[in-house]
Design an enzyme around this catalytic site. Structure first.
Site, mmCIF file in Angstrom:
data_model
loop_
_atom_site.group_PDB
_atom_site.id
_atom_site.type_symbol
_atom_site.label_atom_id
_atom_site.label_comp_id
_atom_site.label_asym_id
_atom_site.label_seq_id
_atom_site.Cartn_x
_atom_site.Cartn_y
_atom_site.Cartn_z
ATOM 1 N N HIS A 1 20.383 39.498 62.058
ATOM 2 C CA HIS A 1 20.982 38.883 63.233
ATOM 3 C C HIS A 1 21.280 37.410 62.983
ATOM 4 C CE1 HIS A 1 20.676 37.132 67.420
ATOM 5 N NE2 HIS A 1 21.557 38.094 67.610
ATOM 6 N N HIS B 1 27.807 30.791 67.277
ATOM 7 C CA HIS B 1 27.538 31.585 68.473
ATOM 8 C C HIS B 1 27.908 30.853 69.756
ATOM 9 C CE1 HIS B 1 25.037 32.975 71.882
ATOM 10 N NE2 HIS B 1 25.217 34.174 71.359
#
Length: 269
Positions: A10, A53
């Site tokens: 991740h 992100h």
């Protein structure tokens, strides 16, 4: 999606190296032999596709401002390791030249690694698809998006796609009523869901079974606890996304017979 159970790093393994950086991606592949790298992309003010992100650079770098308001020449100068703290609490990547990468850079440097890419800004979805097609990487890039605006179908994407939040929610609700659940199969190549969401357990053995009956793999995020990893393996989950690929590699080695990667071998010596 072959090779279950899959080790999905991740954001490249965000607890071991600065998230969404080449340093994290290299470490995940070289030390922990991640099957898939999960990452996020956005557009800069001048249209460059960068791996990050957040909507702003504030949380992860020494800079400030919205990604979409900064030019690539400004973004490339930021220290993406500045705020990262390692497992010992040290700022071990600060000042080491760790930057925000271009998505194209990742495709070029790791040409055989599978990628799970989320266009956090729907405006980035079309440039993302265009670049992946242009580089012939559609067979190894799963296009994931939680928002309907970023869906791959209207963009003509040729590769695998993840379910949107709306699709996953509908499947979650309907599968709980057998005769209703049988009427709905998401048009997706993977269901990527949390273990728990807002106090409610999303991933269950029944959820995974119903997905498998429709030939849809289930990837669960973001799991950093070895006990939860083992539970999910017992339930036959297809992939686990983790910020701790080191812990996940150990669990997969012990429970699924996965060969020990270099990082784990070093710790065993």
């Amino acid at each position: 999606m072959a090779g279950a159970p899959l080790l999905v790093a991740h954001r490249g393994g965000a607890r071991l190296a600065p998230e969404n950086t080449m340093e994290a991606f290299r470490q995940a592949v070289e030390l922990w032999e991640a099957d898939i790298l999960e990452l996020d992309v956005r557009l800069t003010a001048d249209g460059e596709l960068v791996v990050i992100h957040d909507e702003t650079v504030d949380r992860t770098t020494d800079g400030s401002g919205a990604v979409g308001h900064l030019a690539w020449d400004e973004v490339r100068e930021l220290d993406a390791g500045y705020r990262f703290q390692d497992l010992d609490g040290a700022f071990s990547f600060r000042g080491r030249g760790c930057g925000i990468p271009l998505f194209k850079e990742l495709l070029e440097e790791l040409p055989r690694v599978r990628l799970n890419v989320d266009a956090k800004d729907p405006a980035a979805a079309a440039p993302l698809v265009e670049l992946v097609h242009a580089m012939g990487a559609w067979n190894r890039v799963l296009l994931a998006t939680e928002k309907e605006e970023g869906r791959a179908e209207p963009l003509g994407y040729r590769g695998p796609v993840g379910a949107t939040r709306r699709q996953a929610t509908r499947f979650y609700l309907l599968h709980r009523v057998p005769w209703l659940g049988a009427l709905y199969t998401p048009r997706a190549d993977a269901l990527q869901v949390p273990f728990f969401w807002e106090g409610r357990q999303v991933t269950t053995p029944a959820f995974i079974r119903q997905a498998h009956r429709r030939n849809i793999p289930v990837h669960v995020w973001t799991i950093d606890d070895p006990g939860e990893m083992e539970t999910l393996l017992d339930w036959k989950v297809d992939g686990i996304q983790s910020d701790r690929p080191d812990l996940l590699a150990e669990v997969l080695h012990r429970r699924a017979g996965r060969p020990a990667p270099p990082g784990l071998q070093d710790g065993m010596q």
